[in-house]
Design a protein around this motif. Structure first.
Motif, mmCIF file in Angstrom:
data_model
loop_
_atom_site.group_PDB
_atom_site.id
_atom_site.type_symbol
_atom_site.label_atom_id
_atom_site.label_comp_id
_atom_site.label_asym_id
_atom_site.label_seq_id
_atom_site.Cartn_x
_atom_site.Cartn_y
_atom_site.Cartn_z
ATOM 1 N N THR A 1 0.872 -1.177 0.000
ATOM 2 C CA THR A 1 0.000 0.000 0.000
ATOM 3 C C THR A 1 0.917 1.238 0.000
ATOM 4 O O THR A 1 2.121 1.121 0.247
ATOM 5 C CB THR A 1 -0.852 0.033 1.282
ATOM 6 N N LYS B 1 6.282 3.625 1.277
ATOM 7 C CA LYS B 1 7.181 4.699 1.742
ATOM 8 C C LYS B 1 8.442 4.078 2.326
ATOM 9 O O LYS B 1 9.558 4.543 2.105
ATOM 10 C CB LYS B 1 6.530 5.499 2.893
ATOM 11 N N ILE C 1 -3.192 -7.509 5.384
ATOM 12 C CA ILE C 1 -4.184 -6.640 6.060
ATOM 13 C C ILE C 1 -5.594 -6.880 5.519
ATOM 14 O O ILE C 1 -6.560 -6.407 6.104
ATOM 15 C CB ILE C 1 -3.814 -5.140 5.957
ATOM 16 N N GLN D 1 -3.217 -7.987 10.723
ATOM 17 C CA GLN D 1 -2.774 -6.832 11.524
ATOM 18 C C GLN D 1 -3.349 -6.861 12.949
ATOM 19 O O GLN D 1 -2.889 -6.125 13.810
ATOM 20 C CB GLN D 1 -3.124 -5.506 10.818
ATOM 21 N N SER E 1 -2.777 -1.425 15.078
ATOM 22 C CA SER E 1 -2.956 -2.543 14.125
ATOM 23 C C SER E 1 -2.772 -2.085 12.680
ATOM 24 O O SER E 1 -3.585 -2.409 11.807
ATOM 25 C CB SER E 1 -4.341 -3.185 14.272
ATOM 26 N N LYS E 2 -1.723 -1.338 12.418
ATOM 27 C CA LYS E 2 -1.472 -0.829 11.065
ATOM 28 C C LYS E 2 -0.044 -1.160 10.639
ATOM 29 O O LYS E 2 0.877 -1.165 11.456
ATOM 30 C CB LYS E 2 -1.606 0.701 11.016
ATOM 31 N N GLU F 1 4.245 3.930 12.748
ATOM 32 C CA GLU F 1 3.943 5.226 12.107
ATOM 33 C C GLU F 1 5.003 5.552 11.058
ATOM 34 O O GLU F 1 6.195 5.744 11.375
ATOM 35 C CB GLU F 1 3.833 6.384 13.112
#
Ligand SMILES: N[C@@H](CCC(=O)N[C@@H](CS)C(=O)NCC(=O)O)C(=O)O
Length: 208
Positions: free
Chosen positions: A9, A14, A33, A38, A50-51, A66
């Motif tokens: 994603t 990134k 996910i 997750q 949960s990311k 993050e």
């Protein structure tokens, strides 16, 4: 070695792009996910919301969640793409990405692409915001080679994978000449091409 907990994603990419850019040994641990991985209790111990993405730096025995915090960590660890004298500007464009550009384009994905017809209000609202984001980024890139100035930085690395979803945005990236110039420049970087395909299943960066 850095372990990246990943899905293909924009937020995941990134970090795979950054790891390629800094040329660090890393391994990808996919998190499915779409099938609820997750929410696994073990993953939640390093990802309280949960990311993905999350990294574990096995050298320093630290895990970071993050995407913005991960980019800063890797930039400081490698000494790359976070120029000391330009941190104030880089922080602004980086935080604008994680707090505004990403979440709002994400809403546009949901209403316009994944659930069209569910909410006219949502579709119109986030389409309008997404177009404004394109216009505002284009204005910035008319004045500046990269988002935070003359040098490619973690702000660009954070923003690029979101603009790379342009085929589903239906906004017409080609109509934004400065944003297109920036997109094309970044698209041809070897590390970006490699990092975009984090799962190594042949995914290509969408051309304009
Ligand atoms: N603010 C977070 C957002 C991360 C995020 O939204 N990750 C998504 C994938 S792009 C996710 O893990 N979604 C799973 C879920 O919400 O259940 C960041 O920048 O790292």
């Amino acid at each position: 070695m850095i372990e990246l907990f990943y899905a293909n994603t924009p937020n995941g990419r990134k970090i795979s792009i950054m790891l390629e850019e800094i040329n660090y040994p890393y391994k990808i641990t996919p998190v499915d996910i779409f099938n609820g991985e997750q929410f696994d209790y073990k993953f939640r111990s390093i990802s309280p919301f949960s990311k993905i993405p999350v990294i574990t730096d096995h050298e320093n025995k630290v895990s970071i969640f993050e995407s913005g915090a991960i980019l800063i960590y890797l930039a400081e660890k490698s000494g790359k793409f976070y120029e000391k004298k330009n941190k104030i500007l880089i922080n602004q464009w980086l935080i604008a990405q994680v707090a505004y550009v990403g979440p709002l384009l994400g809403q546009h994905h949901q209403f316009h692409h994944y659930t069209p017809g569910k909410s006219k209000w949502g579709e119109e609202r986030y389409f309008k915001i997404a177009k404004t984001i394109y216009k505002d980024l284009d204005e910035r890139l008319e004045k500046s080679k990269f988002l935070a100035g003359n040098e490619y930085s973690i702000a660009d690395i954070a923003t690029f994978p979101w603009i790379a979803r342009h085929p589903i945005h239906d906004i017409g990236l080609k109509n934004f000449s400065h944003l297109s110039r920036w997109y094309n420049d970044i698209s041809t970087r070897e590390a970006v091409i490699k990092g975009f395909d984090g799962l190594k299943n042949g995914e290509k960066i969408p051309q304009i």
